[in-house]
Write a protein that holds these residues in place. Structure first.
Motif, PDB file in Angstrom:
ATOM      1  N   ALA A 201      50.491  59.301  33.364  1.00 31.99           N
ATOM      2  CA  ALA A 201      49.831  58.896  32.016  1.00 31.99           C
ATOM      3  C   ALA A 201      50.423  57.569  31.535  1.00 31.99           C
ATOM      4  N   HIS A 202      51.713  57.148  31.831  1.00 33.38           N
ATOM      5  CA  HIS A 202      52.251  55.955  31.836  1.00 33.38           C
ATOM      6  C   HIS A 202      51.643  55.002  32.479  1.00 33.38           C
TER       7      HIS A 202
ATOM      8  N   ASN B 132      47.803  54.175  31.295  1.00 35.13           N
ATOM      9  CA  ASN B 132      47.662  53.419  30.005  1.00 35.13           C
ATOM     10  C   ASN B 132      48.401  52.153  30.077  1.00 35.13           C
TER      11      ASN B 132
ATOM     12  N   VAL C 152      43.529  63.889  28.187  1.00 34.74           N
ATOM     13  CA  VAL C 152      43.306  63.602  26.659  1.00 34.74           C
ATOM     14  C   VAL C 152      44.477  62.447  26.329  1.00 34.74           C
ATOM     15  N   GLU C 153      45.403  62.154  27.274  1.00 30.96           N
ATOM     16  CA  GLU C 153      46.338  61.413  26.774  1.00 30.96           C
ATOM     17  C   GLU C 153      45.916  59.788  27.569  1.00 30.96           C
ATOM     18  N   VAL C 154      44.971  60.026  28.238  1.00 34.18           N
ATOM     19  CA  VAL C 154      44.361  58.693  28.691  1.00 34.18           C
ATOM     20  C   VAL C 154      43.016  58.300  28.108  1.00 34.18           C
ATOM     21  N   PRO C 155      43.151  57.796  27.063  1.00 36.81           N
ATOM     22  CA  PRO C 155      41.594  57.712  26.381  1.00 36.81           C
ATOM     23  C   PRO C 155      40.641  56.892  26.776  1.00 36.81           C
TER      24      PRO C 155
ATOM     25  N   ILE D 160      46.107  65.827  31.959  1.00 37.26           N
ATOM     26  CA  ILE D 160      46.622  64.739  31.100  1.00 37.26           C
ATOM     27  C   ILE D 160      45.441  63.587  30.605  1.00 37.26           C
TER      28      ILE D 160
ATOM     29  N   GLY E  14      53.142  64.377  35.587  1.00 34.40           N
ATOM     30  CA  GLY E  14      52.002  64.122  34.435  1.00 34.40           C
ATOM     31  C   GLY E  14      52.160  62.912  33.514  1.00 34.40           C
ATOM     32  N   PRO E  15      53.667  62.913  33.173  1.00 36.89           N
ATOM     33  CA  PRO E  15      54.014  61.683  32.013  1.00 36.89           C
ATOM     34  C   PRO E  15      54.130  60.308  32.778  1.00 36.89           C
TER      35      PRO E  15
END
Length: 727
Positions: A206-207, A210, A233-236, A231, A202-203
Motif C-alpha cells: 500500500a505504501h 500510494n 480500500v487503502e489505495v483510493p 488493501i 500489505g502495508p
C-alpha cells in the motif's frame, strides 16, 4: 602452503591403503596420457584465448587499476581505463530499442518459456501438514517476434485504458513470462514501471502504490485474492487491475470504481485497428524506466528511480563478464524479477538472443518441495547453460550434497574426497579434469541440468567453501558479483577464470569504484597491506536517487566536479594488488560492545553458516552488553542426529526449545567459530533455536534471503531479554 588447504576435504585415517594406491595409479596413468596434448595446448593458446594459466599466474594479472595512482582510487577495469562503456549495441540507447534490436536479429528463436502444468494434488505429510505437489510437462515457447507482438498489444491496450506516458504503473507479480512481457510493454510506451516484491506485506505494498500514485496495476490471480484485495480500500487512486492469468473473467466482491481485466483481454483491446494505429511516444534514455522498491531489509521499502540509460549501462557491464554469450544459451529464471539481479540478468539474455525458461524455487530441481516424487524439476527439463543464484540457494545445494557424501560407503566417500582434492589442485594449475568430471561429478552436475557453464552469484557474500564446491562439483565457474539496486546491480563481477575466494572481482567496464576513509570504524585508504574504506560506485549505472526522498538523496548520492554521480554504499571494502575488491564489513552491521570491541555481525554469520548444523543464523549484539548472542535455524536432519547421540527425545518443536539442545548446538557452533578463526568476543555466547525456517513469506528475510534485522529483533525480543539476563 597450498591456497586450497582450508577447503580440502579430510580423509579418515582407517582408509584402505590399496584403494588409495589404485586411485593414485589411475591419476598417474591419466596424467601421463594427457600430458603431451595439454603441453601443446598451452603453447597454442595464450592467456586470454582459452588457456588461463596457473592460479599464481592469474593472481598477478591486473583486473583493475587506480586511474589517479592513489590507493583510494578511483579504480577502473583495465579494458575501460580510458573510457567507461555505456551501451551494448549501437543506437540501442533505451530498453525498447534494445529489445527491437534483438527481435530483428532473432525473430523466430525461442524467447520466453513456461512449463505446462499436467496435474496438481495435495500430499499429506507424516506430521499432518499438507503440501501441494505438481507434475509438469514440457516447456512451451514464445518466439522473440511473438513476445514483441504480445508486449506491443499490451502496451496499446493499457493506453486504451487510460494509462498515460510518464505516469507510473505498478507490477506486483511472481516471476513468470508475463512479468517480462508487461515490462517490455511499459518500456516501449514510456510507462515508468513500479516493481513490488510478491512477498511484501500489505502495508508495504500500500505504501508503494500510494507513494507512486499509480492508477493501474498488473498482478496475478493468487496475489490479487490473497494480498491485494485486502488493501484496496487503502489505495483510493487505483482504478484498473490487470490479471495475468486467463481465468476467471468476472471478479465479484471488489470495491466500486475498480475494474479488473484479464491480460489477454487487454491485449485484444490493444490489437484493435483504431488502438494499434495510435501514435506511440517512445522514451528517451534519460526517462524513468523503473521505480524499483527495495525489499525493506532496514525498514519501509524505498523506491529507487532508474532511467533507461542507467539499466543499459548496468547490463553492458554485466554482459562483458560472461564469455561467449550468444543465442545458443539458455537461462533459467526463478529469482524475483522485482530484484535488480534477476531483471538485469534477463535483460542481458534478451539483448543477446538467449532463451529464458521460467521456474520457481519450489520447482527448480527434482527434489524441490512442489515436485511430485518421480517427476522432473525444471532444471532437468530445461538444462540451462546460464543461471543466477543467491548464496542461500547455493548453500542449500552444498549442504544437501555433503550430507549425502557422509552417508556414502567408505569406498564411495574415499573416491569422492580424493577426486575433489585432486580437482582442486588441477584447477589451481589451470587444468581441466574431464575424467573426474565424467566419472565422479556428473551426477552432482545433473542437479542443475548438466549443461550449466556460468553461475552468477549475487545478493550477499558467498562463502569460500560453497564457492569451491560449485567450482569443483558442478564443473562450472562461479562469477561472484557485487552491486546494489542503487547501481542497477552493477559494480563488480569476478572474471570466470579467477577461482580465488572471498573476493568479488574488479569493477565492471561501466563504472568505477573508490574508497572513502571511515575513521570511526578504523578503515583508511592508507592502511597496509591493502587500502580500505567505504565503497563508492560511480558511473552511468548509478541511478537517479530515491523516489520522493530528497533528504536521503543528499546523503547517499554525490555528484563530482565532472558531473558524475556516485553512490555511497555503506559497505567497507579493500582493494588488493591485482585490483580485485574484497568486501570486509558493513557500517550498519558493525556493533560496538560495552568493552569497546567492534563486532561485524555479517562476518560472524558468514563464517558460521558453513557449519552443517546451521541452516540460517542471525547474530545480535547490544552495545550495552559484553557479548554476542544468536538466533539459529538448525538443520533438521543434523539436529535430530545430534539429539539421538545424547538420547534426547521429543518433537521438532520440543528439541528446539530444549535447553540441553541449545547447549549442545552452542558447543558445536563455538568449535566451528574457533576453526574459522573468529575472535573469542565475536563468538555467540548464548543462542536461541528457531524451529520455523526463515523465508520471504515469514517476513524475516528479503526475497534475496537477506536478514531483516529489525523484524528478527521484534520476533525474538523475549529470547533476547532471556539471553541477556532480562536486560
Amino acid at each position: 602452503l597450498s591456497p586450497h588447504c582450508s577447503t580440502k576435504m579430510k580423509l579418515k585415517e582407517d582408509l584402505n591403503p590399496m584403494l588409495l594406491l589404485l586411485f593414485h595409479l589411475m591419476v598417474w596413468i591419466y596424467t601421463v596420457i594427457s600430458f603431451l596434448p595439454s603441453y601443446l595446448f598451452s603453447w597454442v593458446f595464450q592467456p586470454g584465448d582459452g588457456f588461463y594459466g596457473s592460479e599464481e599466474e592469474r593472481a598477478k594479472r591486473p583486473k583493475a587499476i587506480s586511474t589517479s595512482g592513489r590507493p583510494e582510487g578511483p579504480y577502473r577495469a583495465v579494458s575501460a581505463a580510458k573510457r567507461l562503456v555505456t551501451s551494448l549495441h549501437p543506437g540501442a540507447d533505451t530498453l525498447d530499442k534494445m529489445f527491437e534490436y534483438a527481435v530483428a536479429r532473432f525473430p523466430l528463436r525461442h524467447c520466453l518459456g513456461t512449463r505446462e502444468v499436467i496435474s496438481e494434488e495435495d500430499e499429506r505429510q507424516s506430521n499432518g501438514k499438507v503440501f501441494k505437489k505438481v507434475v509438469l510437462g514440457e516447456y512451451r515457447w514464445l518466439s522473440y517476434e511473438d513476445t514483441l507482438t504480445a508486449a506491443t498489444r499490451l502496451g496499446s491496450g493499457l493506453a486504451s485504458l487510460g494509462q498515460q506516458p510518464k505516469s507510473n504503473i505498478a507490477i506486483f507479480c511472481e516471476t513468470r513470462a508475463e512479468w517480462l512481457i508487461a515490462a517490455q510493454a511499459c518500456f516501449a510506451y514510456n510507462f515508468p514501471l513500479v516493481t513490488l516484491y510478491s512477498t511484501l506485506g500489505g502495508p508495504a505494498v500500500a505504501h508503494g502504490l500510494n507513494e507512486t500514485q499509480v492508477t493501474h496495476i498488473i498482478t496475478s490471480r493468487e496475489l490479487l485474492e490473497t494480498r491485494l484485495k485486502a488493501i484496496l480500500v487503502e489505495v483510493p487512486r487505483l482504478q484498473h487491475i490487470i490479471v495475468v492469468d486467463d481465468t476467471p473473467t468476472t471478479w465479484p466482491g471488489f470495491p466500486r470504481g475498480v475494474s479488473i481485466h484479464n491480460m489477454a483481454a487487454v491485449q485484444k483491446l490493444g490489437a484493435r485497428p483504431e488502438n494499434a494505429s495510435a501514435e506511440r511516444k517512445p522514451p528517451l534514455p534519460s526517462d524513468i524506466a523503473v521505480i524499483m522498491y527495495t525489499s525493506g531489509s532496514t525498514g519501509v521499502p524505498k523506491g529507487v528511480v532508474i532511467s533507461h540509460s542507467n539499466i543499459i549501462a548496468g547490463i553492458t557491464g554485466m554482459a562483458e563478464r560472461i564469455p561467449n554469450l550468444c543465442e545458443e544459451d539458455t537461462y533459467i529464471g526463478y529469482l524475483p524479477l522485482a530484484h535488480v539481479l534477476e531483471l538485469s540478468a534477463e535483460l542481458v539474455c534478451v539483448a543477446y538472443g538467449c532463451r529464458i525458461g521460467y521456474s520457481s524455487p519450489q520447482t527448480l530441481a527434482d527434489q524441490s518441495t512442489k515436485i511430485k516424487k518421480g517427476s522432473k524439476g525444471d532444471t532437468s527439463v530445461l538444462r540451462p547453460t546460464l543461471m543466477a543464484a543467491v548464496p542461500e540457494i547455493m548453500d542449500r545445494i552444498y549442504k544437501n550434497v555433503m550430507t549425502k557424501v557422509e552417508e556414502m560407503s567408505c569406498v564411495q566417500r574415499t573416491l569422492f574426497i580424493l577426486s575433489y582434492n585432486y580437482k582442486l589442485e588441477q584447477l589451481a594449475k589451470g587444468y581441466s579434469t574431464p575424467l573426474c568430471d565424467r566419472l565422479v561429478f556428473s551426477k552432482i552436475r545433473s542437479l542443475l541440468g548438466g549443461q550449466t557453464r556460468v553461475l552468477l552469484s549475487g545478493g550477499a557474500p558467498l562463502s569460500a567453501a560453497t564457492q569451491r564446491f560449485m567450482n569443483v562439483c558442478l564443473c562450472c565457474p562461479v562469477g561472484q558479483g557485487y552491486g546494489l539496486t542503487e547501481t542497477c546491480g552493477a559494480g563488480t563481477i569476478s572474471e570466470l577464470w579467477d577461482y580465488s575466494t572471498g573476493r568479488v572481482g574488479g569493477p565492471l567496464v561501466c563504472c568505477e569504484i573508490k574508497l572513502k576513509d571511515w575513521v570511526e570504524g578504523g578503515y583508511r585508504s592508507t592502511d597496509k597491506p591493502h587500502p580500505r574504506g567505504e565503497i563508492l560506485i560511480g558511473g552511468p549505472n548509478v541511478t537517479m536517487g530515491y523516489y520522493k526522498k530528497e533528504a536521503k538523496n543528499q546523503v547517499d548520492f554525490i555528484v563530482d566536479g565532472n558531473g558524475q554521480r556516485w553512490f555511497c554504499t555503506g559497505d567497507i571494502g579493500e582493494f588488493q594488488e591485482d585490483g580485485c575488491l574484497k568486501i570486509i564489513d558493513r557500517k550498519k552491521d558493525l556493533v560496538k560492545l560495552q568493552a569497546g570491541e567492534y563486532i561485524s555481525l555479517g562476518k560472524v554469520e558468514a563464517m558460521l553458516k558453513n557449519c552443517p548444523l546451521i541452516d540460517n543464523i542471525c547474530a545480535y549484539a547490544n552495545s550495552g552488553e559484553t557479548y554476542v548472542i544468536g538466533f539459529v535455524v538448525p538443520n533438521q536432519k543434523q539436529l535430530q542426529v545430534l539429539a539421538q547421540q545424547y538420547d534426547i527425545r521429543g518433537s521438532w518443536e520440543d528439541l528446539c526449545s530444549s535447553k540441553a539442545m541449545e547447549e549442545l548446538v552452542l558447543k558445536v557452533i563455538t568449535e566451528a567459530a574457533l576453526a574459522a578463526q573468529l575472535e573469542r568476543f565475536e563468538i555467540p555466547r548464548k543462542i536461541c533455536l528457531c524451529p520455523e525456517p526463515w523465508t520471504p513469506e515469514t517476513g524475516l528475510v528479503t526475497d534475496a534471503f537477506k536478514l531483516k534485522r529489525k523484524e528478527l529483533k521484534t520476533r525474538y525480543l523475549d529470547d533476547i531479554e532471556r539471553m541477556y539476563g532480562g536486560k
